[in-house]
Every structure is written in structure tokens, then in C-alpha cells.
Design a protein around this motif. Structure first.
Motif, mmCIF file in Angstrom:
data_model
loop_
_atom_site.group_PDB
_atom_site.id
_atom_site.type_symbol
_atom_site.label_atom_id
_atom_site.label_comp_id
_atom_site.label_asym_id
_atom_site.label_seq_id
_atom_site.Cartn_x
_atom_site.Cartn_y
_atom_site.Cartn_z
ATOM 1 N N LEU A 1 -23.550 14.105 11.027
ATOM 2 C CA LEU A 1 -23.737 12.958 10.134
ATOM 3 C C LEU A 1 -25.112 12.292 10.253
ATOM 4 C CD1 LEU A 1 -20.196 11.335 10.102
ATOM 5 C CD2 LEU A 1 -21.504 12.068 8.102
ATOM 6 N N ARG B 1 -27.405 11.976 6.797
ATOM 7 C CA ARG B 1 -27.815 10.689 6.229
ATOM 8 C C ARG B 1 -29.280 10.691 5.816
ATOM 9 N NH1 ARG B 1 -24.440 8.453 10.734
ATOM 10 N NH2 ARG B 1 -22.475 7.803 9.743
ATOM 11 N N GLU B 2 -30.058 11.632 6.341
ATOM 12 C CA GLU B 2 -31.474 11.736 5.997
ATOM 13 C C GLU B 2 -31.714 12.621 4.776
ATOM 14 O OE1 GLU B 2 -33.772 9.929 7.650
ATOM 15 O OE2 GLU B 2 -32.051 9.114 8.753
ATOM 16 N N GLN C 1 -31.209 14.057 0.796
ATOM 17 C CA GLN C 1 -30.995 13.602 -0.583
ATOM 18 C C GLN C 1 -29.887 14.395 -1.274
ATOM 19 O OE1 GLN C 1 -32.718 10.876 -1.937
ATOM 20 N NE2 GLN C 1 -33.246 10.762 0.245
ATOM 21 N N ASP D 1 -15.307 7.268 3.177
ATOM 22 C CA ASP D 1 -16.145 6.617 4.184
ATOM 23 C C ASP D 1 -17.634 6.814 3.935
ATOM 24 O OD1 ASP D 1 -14.054 5.572 5.681
ATOM 25 O OD2 ASP D 1 -13.951 7.306 7.027
ATOM 26 N N HIS D 2 -18.008 7.985 3.428
ATOM 27 C CA HIS D 2 -19.428 8.340 3.399
ATOM 28 C C HIS D 2 -20.031 8.413 1.999
ATOM 29 C CE1 HIS D 2 -19.037 8.868 7.651
ATOM 30 N NE2 HIS D 2 -18.056 9.737 7.478
ATOM 31 N N ARG E 1 -20.968 6.054 -0.051
ATOM 32 C CA ARG E 1 -22.092 5.136 -0.256
ATOM 33 C C ARG E 1 -23.280 5.454 0.631
ATOM 34 N NH1 ARG E 1 -18.183 -0.139 -1.176
ATOM 35 N NH2 ARG E 1 -17.666 0.386 -3.335
ATOM 36 N N GLU E 2 -23.108 6.425 1.517
ATOM 37 C CA GLU E 2 -24.246 6.938 2.284
ATOM 38 C C GLU E 2 -24.876 8.146 1.605
ATOM 39 O OE1 GLU E 2 -23.323 6.076 6.891
ATOM 40 O OE2 GLU E 2 -21.973 7.548 5.986
ATOM 41 N N GLY E 3 -24.310 8.519 0.451
ATOM 42 C CA GLY E 3 -24.847 9.656 -0.287
ATOM 43 C C GLY E 3 -24.368 10.993 0.217
ATOM 44 N N ILE E 4 -23.240 11.008 0.941
ATOM 45 C CA ILE E 4 -22.699 12.248 1.494
ATOM 46 C C ILE E 4 -21.386 12.580 0.791
ATOM 47 C CG2 ILE E 4 -21.866 13.426 3.574
ATOM 48 C CD1 ILE E 4 -23.556 11.359 5.187
#
Length: 251
Positions: free
Chosen positions: A116, A120-121, A123, A162-163, A165-168
Motif C-alpha cells: 500500500l 499510494r504513490e 497514478q 477503504d482505499h 479515495r486514495e486512488g487505489i
């Protein structure tokens, strides 16, 4: 297709079967691919092989870190490592239940947890979990296996929430019985391998086992940036087993 051009992917259980077919397909479509496996000795370039045991958190963290360093980051994680199990709830003791759950469910947690920070880094971050039609259809003699895959299905939905909104993005593929080395060993151990294969084939409306390449194609669909609006979704690759109710042949 070159939709994975420039992306870095990690595939667990990627030395054989569905995992290997997926690793090869992602590489063919432009990705740099790291394979994590208990025995990566058969992994050849352009794939990169790393030894990892998904039941050992230190092993997983070290392998994921090494893969990310070698690749220069991670965009895609294919959580594919898993083991099978046969029997009703009476047929496996507590130790076997804990072992299979540890590989099939907690193993995916360990890999995702280690990956993870790298995702998160990215795109174009995506996680694809290899689930099973056993998660959504009651199959005989598969109580333990089905319980683990039901957990993978629910885990996929929770991770997607869960993820997001982190773009995952997080999705899962639900294969029917696939023609893989594990199924081959299962058939070899049967009293009548030919009859057992015929029964497994007949269980799927298509009348044949699913190929590893067909499952890999579905995994690649979810992993691709072209599927950027798709998350929290499962896709059955099962010859129609989940949704079709055909009449007997000739009727």
C-alpha cells in the motif's frame, strides 16, 4: 495492447498456473513484472523473481520492498498466491483450517499491507485478488476452501471502500475450476482421474475447465488503467457456472 506500458506490477504465486499466465500477459502488454513465489526458480526474464512466503510477514515485507526497489515503484498488485482444500466441515482439523486461512486470506492481507505505501504513490494503482466461484456458489466437499474465498470476496469489497479515495482500485476475479497444476494434482490423486475430470468439466455449463490464460485476461482487465472506473467488483470466469441454468443436453 500496450495499456500497461510504463507500469510496475507484482504477482504473487506467479511462478505457475494462473499467476504465471497473468505475469506473462502483463509483461506482454508493457508492464515490468515482479513475481513473488515460494519457488521462483522457473521465473525467467523479462519477469523478475523473488522468493516470498505469504504466511511470513517479514518474508513478504522484504520481498515487496525488494521488488519495488528493483522496479522503481509499484502500480499493480495481483494477490494470487493460494492453496486448495477438500472436504466437509468434518474432514479438516483446526490446524488445517488455520493453515489454509493463513495462506488464502491473511496472506493477501500481508501482501496488500506491504504494498500500500508504494501504491499510494501511483497514478494508476490497482489491486486484483484471485477469489473463486466457490465464494458465491455452494460446492460439495469444499467447505474450508469456500470459507477462505468467501472471506477474500468480502475483503475485496472492504478494501475497495477503504482505499478508493486514495486512488487505489480493488477488484477480484472468481474463476471456476481452472486447468492448473493444483487441479492436475487433485485429479492425479483421484481413484478414477478421467471420471473426476469429466465430473469437473460437466459442472461448468461450457463443458470444459477454464484455462489459466482466460483467468489472466480477466485479471488484466481489472488491473488496466482502461478500467479506471471499476472498483469493488467481482468477475466470474467460470464457463457460465454462476449465472446459467441450462437444460440437459438434447432437451
Amino acid at each position: 495492447m500496450t495499456d500497461f506500458e510504463g507500469l510496475k506490477a507484482l504477482v504473487t504465486g506467479g511462478a505457475s498456473g494462473i499467476g504465471r499466465a497473468t505475469a506473462d500477459l502483463l509483461a506482454a502488454r508493457g508492464a515490468q513484472v515482479a513475481v513473488l513465489d515460494l519457488d521462483p526458480s522457473t521465473v525467467e526474464k523479462p519477469l523478475l523473481g523473488f522468493r516470498a512466503d505469504v504466511t511470513d510477514d517479514t518474508s513478504v515485507r522484504e520481498a515487496v520492498a525488494a521488488a519495488a526497489a528493483e522496479l522503481g515503484g509499484l502500480d499493480v498488485v495481483i494477490n494470487n498466491a493460494g492453496v486448495g482444500a477438500q472436504g466437509t466441515v468434518e474432514d479438516n482439523d483446526d490446524a488445517e483450517w488455520h493453515r489454509v486461512l493463513d495462506v488464502n486470506v491473511v496472506g493477501m492481507v500481508r501482501v496488500a499491507r506491504a504494498a500500500l505505501p508504494h501504491l499510494r504513490e501511483s497514478q494508476h494503482a490497482a489491486i486484483v485478488n484471485t477469489c473463486s466461484i466457490a465464494a458465491t456458489a455452494g460446492l460439495p466437499m469444499r467447505a474450508l476452501y469456500s470459507a477462505t474465498k468467501g472471506a477474500v470476496y468480502s475483503l475485496t469489497l472492504a478494501m475497495a471502500a477503504d482505499h478508493l479515495r486514495e486512488g487505489i482500485r480493488v477488484n477480484c476475479v472468481n474463476p471456476g475450476t481452472a486447468d492448473t497444476p493444483w487441479v492436475g494434482r487433485l485429479l492425479d490423486s483421484a481413484t478414477d482421474p478421467a471420471a473426476e475430470r469429466a465430473a469437473l468439466e460437466a459442472r461448468q455449463p461450457s463443458g470444459r475447465l477454464v484455462s489459466a490464460a482466460e483467468v489472466a485476461g480477466a485479471i488484466a482487465y481489472f488491473a488496466s488503467p482502461l478500467s479506471g472506473a471499476t472498483t469493488g467488483t467481482s468477475l466470474a470466469v467460470d464457463g457460465g457456472m454462476q449465472g446459467l441454468r441450462l437444460r440437459p443436453a438434447g432437451q
